[in-house]
Design a protein around this motif. Structure first.
Motif, PDB file in Angstrom:
ATOM      1  N   ARG A 185       0.843  -1.203   0.000  1.00 30.63           N
ATOM      2  CA  ARG A 185       0.000   0.000   0.000  1.00 30.63           C
ATOM      3  C   ARG A 185       0.873   1.245   0.000  1.00 30.63           C
ATOM      4  O   ARG A 185       2.097   1.165  -0.019  1.00 30.63           O
ATOM      5  CB  ARG A 185      -0.914  -0.011   1.228  1.00 30.63           C
ATOM      6  N   ASP A 186       0.237   2.399   0.037  1.00 25.94           N
ATOM      7  CA  ASP A 186       0.937   3.670   0.053  1.00 25.94           C
ATOM      8  C   ASP A 186       1.891   3.734   1.253  1.00 25.94           C
ATOM      9  O   ASP A 186       1.479   3.479   2.389  1.00 25.94           O
ATOM     10  CB  ASP A 186      -0.080   4.812   0.149  1.00 25.94           C
ATOM     11  N   PRO A 187       3.176   4.055   1.044  1.00 22.22           N
ATOM     12  CA  PRO A 187       4.145   4.050   2.146  1.00 22.22           C
ATOM     13  C   PRO A 187       3.761   4.951   3.312  1.00 22.22           C
ATOM     14  O   PRO A 187       3.999   4.594   4.478  1.00 22.22           O
ATOM     15  CB  PRO A 187       5.440   4.520   1.481  1.00 22.22           C
TER      16      PRO A 187
ATOM     17  N   THR B 188       5.044  -4.481   6.546  1.00 23.19           N
ATOM     18  CA  THR B 188       4.646  -3.880   5.267  1.00 23.19           C
ATOM     19  C   THR B 188       3.813  -4.810   4.392  1.00 23.19           C
ATOM     20  O   THR B 188       3.089  -4.340   3.512  1.00 23.19           O
ATOM     21  CB  THR B 188       5.880  -3.418   4.461  1.00 23.19           C
ATOM     22  N   HIS B 189       3.905  -6.120   4.605  1.00 17.71           N
ATOM     23  CA  HIS B 189       3.108  -7.074   3.835  1.00 17.71           C
ATOM     24  C   HIS B 189       1.988  -7.696   4.661  1.00 17.71           C
ATOM     25  O   HIS B 189       1.337  -8.646   4.203  1.00 17.71           O
ATOM     26  CB  HIS B 189       3.994  -8.180   3.257  1.00 17.71           C
ATOM     27  N   ALA B 190       1.786  -7.171   5.845  1.00 16.69           N
ATOM     28  CA  ALA B 190       0.709  -7.697   6.693  1.00 16.69           C
ATOM     29  C   ALA B 190      -0.648  -7.293   6.117  1.00 16.69           C
ATOM     30  O   ALA B 190      -0.781  -6.244   5.483  1.00 16.69           O
ATOM     31  CB  ALA B 190       0.851  -7.158   8.115  1.00 16.69           C
ATOM     32  N   ASP B 191      -1.657  -8.128   6.350  1.00 22.27           N
ATOM     33  CA  ASP B 191      -3.011  -7.776   5.906  1.00 22.27           C
ATOM     34  C   ASP B 191      -3.469  -6.487   6.575  1.00 22.27           C
ATOM     35  O   ASP B 191      -4.213  -5.699   5.988  1.00 22.27           O
ATOM     36  CB  ASP B 191      -3.982  -8.915   6.245  1.00 22.27           C
ATOM     37  N   ASN B 192      -3.027  -6.290   7.815  1.00 20.28           N
ATOM     38  CA  ASN B 192      -3.353  -5.087   8.578  1.00 20.28           C
ATOM     39  C   ASN B 192      -2.068  -4.649   9.268  1.00 20.28           C
ATOM     40  O   ASN B 192      -1.600  -5.314  10.184  1.00 20.28           O
ATOM     41  CB  ASN B 192      -4.452  -5.399   9.597  1.00 20.28           C
TER      42      ASN B 192
ATOM     43  N   THR C  61       1.948  -4.855  13.614  1.00 19.94           N
ATOM     44  CA  THR C  61       2.862  -4.194  14.550  1.00 19.94           C
ATOM     45  C   THR C  61       2.530  -4.553  15.988  1.00 19.94           C
ATOM     46  O   THR C  61       3.419  -4.842  16.801  1.00 19.94           O
ATOM     47  CB  THR C  61       2.786  -2.670  14.368  1.00 19.94           C
ATOM     48  N   GLU C  62       1.264  -4.554  16.317  1.00 20.92           N
ATOM     49  CA  GLU C  62       0.844  -4.884  17.677  1.00 20.92           C
ATOM     50  C   GLU C  62       1.247  -6.307  18.050  1.00 20.92           C
ATOM     51  O   GLU C  62       1.660  -6.572  19.189  1.00 20.92           O
ATOM     52  CB  GLU C  62      -0.665  -4.699  17.810  1.00 20.92           C
ATOM     53  N   ALA C  63       1.165  -7.228  17.099  1.00 21.79           N
ATOM     54  CA  ALA C  63       1.558  -8.618  17.364  1.00 21.79           C
ATOM     55  C   ALA C  63       3.051  -8.712  17.673  1.00 21.79           C
ATOM     56  O   ALA C  63       3.475  -9.458  18.569  1.00 21.79           O
ATOM     57  CB  ALA C  63       1.201  -9.496  16.170  1.00 21.79           C
ATOM     58  N   LEU C  64       3.841  -7.946  16.952  1.00 25.84           N
ATOM     59  CA  LEU C  64       5.279  -7.919  17.226  1.00 25.84           C
ATOM     60  C   LEU C  64       5.570  -7.332  18.601  1.00 25.84           C
ATOM     61  O   LEU C  64       6.387  -7.868  19.361  1.00 25.84           O
ATOM     62  CB  LEU C  64       5.995  -7.102  16.151  1.00 25.84           C
ATOM     63  N   ARG C  65       4.908  -6.238  18.930  1.00 24.98           N
ATOM     64  CA  ARG C  65       5.114  -5.618  20.244  1.00 24.98           C
ATOM     65  C   ARG C  65       4.742  -6.577  21.361  1.00 24.98           C
ATOM     66  O   ARG C  65       5.444  -6.690  22.365  1.00 24.98           O
ATOM     67  CB  ARG C  65       4.295  -4.330  20.365  1.00 24.98           C
ATOM     68  N   ASP C  66       3.636  -7.266  21.195  1.00 25.65           N
ATOM     69  CA  ASP C  66       3.212  -8.215  22.220  1.00 25.65           C
ATOM     70  C   ASP C  66       4.243  -9.330  22.399  1.00 25.65           C
ATOM     71  O   ASP C  66       4.549  -9.745  23.519  1.00 25.65           O
ATOM     72  CB  ASP C  66       1.861  -8.821  21.853  1.00 25.65           C
ATOM     73  N   ALA C  67       4.791  -9.825  21.277  1.00 29.01           N
ATOM     74  CA  ALA C  67       5.779 -10.904  21.345  1.00 29.01           C
ATOM     75  C   ALA C  67       7.049 -10.440  22.032  1.00 29.01           C
ATOM     76  O   ALA C  67       7.636 -11.162  22.857  1.00 29.01           O
ATOM     77  CB  ALA C  67       6.067 -11.410  19.945  1.00 29.01           C
TER      78      ALA C  67
END
Length: 226
Positions: free
Chosen positions: A30-32, A204-208, A213-219
């Motif tokens: 998507r748009d950067p 950048t390739h995530a569906d959302n 990002t939130e999933a990474l922060r949680d991990a």
């Protein structure tokens, strides 16, 4: 002390490396600007503009996009790092520069960017890590830890043992793991000795992008509770 200088303090830098997004226009579906906006909303802690590889912008288009992304980071309080291009970093008043082993020598980069800006250096092994620290690196980007197709000239994956090896050898500067990292393995990277994770396609390739990002922060947060 300027905000940039305070960000160079090891404890603060360790926090800022938790979820580190690296991105150029050619990494985005998507748009950067929208991708970065959503990633900031999801909680990235640092951003690196890396406009390299097939399809990358050049010239005025590259500078214009960099300026817009820089402003998004500025108003959000997210450190804005430029990959390799010191002239661009200075023109944008970036918060720091990240260089690889094949880029300009870290000692020369430090001289050009001054004492306030963050300097990150890529390292693949102990010898490169120790040399980077001697040359003034504030943090190390260590990897690729896992195989990755995003960086066209990436080395073979080192595995997580390099992180524990660096810590056991006395490397104390903040470390961010790089290469093939996603929410499913981010916790392992932190438990192995990194302060955080740097990613491209995991966001950048995530569906959302915000949810990614939130999933990474949680991990990362879960792995830091020891």
């Amino acid at each position: 002390m300027s905000p940039q200088a305070s960000w160079r303090q090891p404890e603060e830098l360790s926090r800022l490396l938790q979820v580190y997004l690296i991105m150029g226009s050619n990494n985005c579906i998507r748009d950067p600007e929208q991708v970065l906006t959503d990633a900031i909303a999801g909680g990235i802690t640092m951003f690196q503009y890396r406009e390299k590889g097939t399809g990358a912008l050049t010239g005025d288009e590259r500078f214009t996009l960099a300026s817009r992304l820089r402003e998004l980071c500025r108003v959000s309080g997210v450190p804005f790092i430029v990959n390799d291009d010191i002239d661009l970093a200075l023109a944008l008043d970036a918060d720091g520069v990240h260089v690889g082993q094949e880029d300009e020598l870290a000692t020369e980069v430090r001289r050009r960017i001054g004492d306030d800006r963050i300097l990150g250096v890529s390292a693949y092994n102990l010898a490169e890590a120790e040399a980077a620290v001697r040359c003034g690196a504030d943090y190390l980007g260590v990897g690729p830890l896992y195989s990755t197709q995003t960086k066209e000239d990436a080395k073979s994956a080192s595995g997580l043992a390099v992180l524990s090896g660096l810590r056991e050898s006395g490397v104390t500067v903040p470390i961010v793991g790089i290469g093939g990292i996603h929410a499913g393995n981010a916790g392992d990277v932190v438990r192995a000795g990194a302060d955080g994770v740097s990613v491209i396609t995991a966001i950048t390739h995530a569906d959302n992008e915000r949810a990614g990002t939130e999933a990474l922060r949680d991990a990362v947060s879960a792995a830091q509770v020891r």
